[in-house]
Scaffold this active site. Structure first.
Site, PDB file in Angstrom:
ATOM      1  N   CYS A 113      57.115  81.683  47.428  1.00  0.00           N
ATOM      2  CA  CYS A 113      58.565  81.887  47.353  1.00  0.00           C
ATOM      3  C   CYS A 113      59.287  80.574  47.049  1.00  0.00           C
ATOM      4  O   CYS A 113      60.432  80.594  46.614  1.00  0.00           O
ATOM      5  CB  CYS A 113      59.094  82.552  48.619  1.00  0.00           C
ATOM      6  N   GLU A 149      62.683  86.998  40.926  1.00  0.00           N
ATOM      7  CA  GLU A 149      61.478  86.332  41.417  1.00  0.00           C
ATOM      8  C   GLU A 149      60.260  87.032  40.790  1.00  0.00           C
ATOM      9  O   GLU A 149      60.072  88.238  40.977  1.00  0.00           O
ATOM     10  CB  GLU A 149      61.415  86.429  42.945  1.00  0.00           C
ATOM     11  N   GLU A 151      62.403  85.498  56.318  1.00  0.00           N
ATOM     12  CA  GLU A 151      62.081  84.522  55.270  1.00  0.00           C
ATOM     13  C   GLU A 151      61.762  85.335  54.030  1.00  0.00           C
ATOM     14  O   GLU A 151      60.731  86.007  53.981  1.00  0.00           O
ATOM     15  CB  GLU A 151      60.871  83.666  55.678  1.00  0.00           C
ATOM     16  N   GLU A 180      63.813  93.224  49.493  1.00  0.00           N
ATOM     17  CA  GLU A 180      64.006  94.663  49.673  1.00  0.00           C
ATOM     18  C   GLU A 180      63.548  95.105  51.078  1.00  0.00           C
ATOM     19  O   GLU A 180      64.285  95.785  51.802  1.00  0.00           O
ATOM     20  CB  GLU A 180      63.152  95.335  48.589  1.00  0.00           C
ATOM     21  N   VAL A 181      62.332  94.706  51.456  1.00  0.00           N
ATOM     22  CA  VAL A 181      61.836  95.115  52.780  1.00  0.00           C
ATOM     23  C   VAL A 181      62.583  94.340  53.875  1.00  0.00           C
ATOM     24  O   VAL A 181      62.856  94.884  54.952  1.00  0.00           O
ATOM     25  CB  VAL A 181      60.306  94.937  52.888  1.00  0.00           C
ATOM     26  N   GLY A 182      62.957  93.100  53.587  1.00  0.00           N
ATOM     27  CA  GLY A 182      63.741  92.326  54.556  1.00  0.00           C
ATOM     28  C   GLY A 182      65.012  93.072  54.957  1.00  0.00           C
ATOM     29  O   GLY A 182      65.399  93.105  56.130  1.00  0.00           O
ATOM     30  N   GLY A 189      58.633  88.275  53.713  1.00  0.00           N
ATOM     31  CA  GLY A 189      58.259  89.227  52.665  1.00  0.00           C
ATOM     32  C   GLY A 189      59.368  89.333  51.645  1.00  0.00           C
ATOM     33  O   GLY A 189      60.148  88.384  51.445  1.00  0.00           O
ATOM     34  N   SER A 190      59.459  90.502  51.028  1.00  0.00           N
ATOM     35  CA  SER A 190      60.413  90.686  49.933  1.00  0.00           C
ATOM     36  C   SER A 190      61.837  90.896  50.467  1.00  0.00           C
ATOM     37  O   SER A 190      62.029  91.312  51.621  1.00  0.00           O
ATOM     38  CB  SER A 190      60.006  91.904  49.108  1.00  0.00           C
ATOM     39  N   LYS A 194      51.750  92.332  62.542  1.00  0.00           N
ATOM     40  CA  LYS A 194      51.303  93.339  61.565  1.00  0.00           C
ATOM     41  C   LYS A 194      50.955  92.563  60.309  1.00  0.00           C
ATOM     42  O   LYS A 194      51.806  91.956  59.670  1.00  0.00           O
ATOM     43  CB  LYS A 194      52.432  94.336  61.294  1.00  0.00           C
TER      44      LYS A 194
END
Ligand code: ADP
Length: 503
Positions: free
Chosen positions: A303, A405, A268, A249-251, A246-247, A194
């Site tokens: 990152c 970040e 990651e 939060e979404v992780g 990704g972030s 995705k």
């Protein structure tokens, strides 16, 4: 898709706009372009001009199901192919990518605003390196023989997990995708990727190119929004592993969804990477290292960007001056221009977020933020998402600019007097992705390297992702490693035990 008005070119093309149009409104599933089930699409914007370059397919759960079913059907025969042959096919894809490097570099520069010379071309070349590296590892999918009892042969074998769902971000989409798909495929899994909303086109072209070599269904590409397309991919019952960049939060959301299904997940996530500069360092080499580490060429959208730089007091002022002078000399401009060092921020949302951080830093008592380089003057770039890189000094450790970040061209520089105190400050972060130390006192450097809380610590260099060096963070920076042989074995296979009693 046969009825699409624009066919994608067979040969490499340098017409990135026409290529973007040809890639519009399609996923790549089961070896061919397919339109989204619901027919929806979203705009892909060139961040250097604000103009729409194409509309991408807006995938949802129905598209996810088609892609995963195709991947599951393809996986059985893919897994039965000898591992070295799978690897050879993946390595063969590297050759095709190399032949298309200029094309891919121009397209990624167009959709992400990353400068062609300093970022986009480098990234496209690295994809080929990663495919070549993992392509050579097919015969490393080895098990062990385990002493158990006389007349019993016990062995372990490495088996693929099945269908892997890979969710990728926009900042380095080609490379981060390659780090996921290459080991997954060589290990005998099939993959549904995705892509990120902001950068769906170049990865789609890579998927099309690789599908000229791979059997249909092994590598599938969906575009769409996170909750509507990413979440159903994680939740799909046939997806047996998720790998995400990704972030934080979404992780966490992805990890929770994976936990519900009891499937493994690799994450990651973000970073707030410190750089520790000692007075005995090789000054010029370290300034160059800082310029590269800050990733201002990518507008700091990395990152691993060195976003906290601690400099031993005797060289602090000179270091800040040298750093600012070097960034001043960098050219910000049209990402597709070879003269450009620094391109754009990805989206208006990121732009506003970074601008707010900079404004907050400037308003902080005792802090000073130096704006470097110059905004481009060309009329055609007036709506471009360009931000001047900022070097801040005088910020307190509690500042949001130091703790969070930013994912923008902002770095905070601090003086220090004591190695133990600076180590504690460097570790005082929720993140633990990367760190670097610059000193000629290797005894001190190594002692600190062992105690820095990070997945990757480098002394006197700042190379980041290199094939066969495990890459991945600790603390909120993630779970699991990528880029190496162990990453392939640990994250894309399971070990099955087979016992034979021949007494
Ligand atoms: P960034 O801040 O770098 O854009 P995000 O974590 O927001 O990072 O996005 C990274 C990837 O995760 C993107 O492909 C995005 O579409 C996807 N994503 C966002 N939300 C979800 C979700 N709820 N489930 C699965 N994937 C998601």
């Amino acid at each position: 898709m046969l009825d699409h008005p624009h066919a994608t070119p067979e040969a490499p093309t340098l017409d990135e706009r026409a290529l973007a149009t040809a890639l519009a409104q399609r996923h790549f599933i089961g070896g061919r372009f397919v339109p989204p089930v619901a027919g929806a699409s979203f705009a892909v914007i060139n961040p250097a001009t604000g103009q729409e370059i194409a509309r991408a397919a807006e995938g949802d759960a129905a598209d996810v199901d088609v892609a995963v079913q195709n991947a599951a059907a393809a996986q059985k025969s893919w897994a039965r192919m000898p591992a070295r042959k799978r690897g050879a096919l993946v390595a063969q894809c590297a050759g095709l990518i190399r032949a298309h490097v200029e094309e891919l570099a121009r397209l990624i520069a167009l959709e992400t605003g990353k400068a062609l010379r300093t970022e986009s071309r480098v990234e496209a070349n690295t994809v080929a390196d990663v495919l070549e590296f993992f392509g050579g590892l097919g015969s490393e999918l080895k098990g062990e023989s385990v002493p158990f009892a006389p007349d019993v042969l016990s062995v372990t074998v490495r088996e693929p997990l099945g269908v892997v769902g890979a969710i990728i971000p926009w900042n380095v989409p080609l490379l981060l995708m390659a780090l996921k798909i290459a080991p997954a495929l060589v290990a005998g899994n099939t993959v549904v990727v995705k892509s990120a909303e902001e950068a769906p086109l170049t990865v789609l072209r890579i998927c099309e190119l690789m599908n000229r070599i791979l059997p249909p269904g092994c590598f599938n590409m969906l575009s769409g929004y996170g909750p509507e397309c990413g979440a159903p991919l994680v939740a799909h019952k046939l997806v047996r592993k998720v790998t995400f960049t990704g972030s934080v939060e979404v992780g966490r959301i992805v990890a929770r969804a994976a936990a519900d299904k009891l499937i493994p997940v690799t994450l990651e996530l973000g970073g707030k990477s410190p750089m520790l500069v000692f007075a005995d360092c090789d000054f010029e080499k370290t300034v160059t290292g800082a310029v590269t580490s800050m990733r201002f060429t990518r507008q700091g959208q990395s990152c691993t960007a060195a976003s906290r730089i601690y400099v031993e007091r005797p060289i602090f002022a000179r270091f800040v001056e040298a750093l600012a002078a070097r960034v001043d000399a960098m050219v910000m401009g049209d990402p597709l221009d070879e003269a450009t060092d620094i391109g754009t921020i990805i989206s208006p949302e990121q732009f506003a977020k970074v601008a707010a951080f900079i404004a907050e830093g400037k308003a902080t008592a005792g802090a000073s933020g130096r704006a470097c380089s110059r905004l481009p003057a060309e009329a055609g770039l007036k709506k471009g998402l360009f931000i001047q890189p900022h070097i801040f000094t005088g910020l307190p450790n509690s500042s949001r600019l130091v703790q969070q970040e930013i994912f923008g061209p902002v770095t905070c520089v601090f003086p220090f007097d004591d190695a133990e105190a600076v180590l504690a400050e460097a570790n005082d972060s929720e993140y633990g992705l990367a760190a670097s130390l610059w000193t000629n006192n290797l005894k001190q450097g190594l002692s600190l390297a062992h105690r820095l809380e990070a997945g990757l610590v480098q002394i006197n260099q700042n190379l980041v992702v290199q094939a066969n060096l495990s890459y991945g963070g600790v603390k909120s920076s993630g779970l699991g490693k990528e880029a190496s042989l162990e990453a392939m074995l640990e994250h894309f296979t399971h070990k099955k035990t087979i016992m034979v009693n021949y007494a």
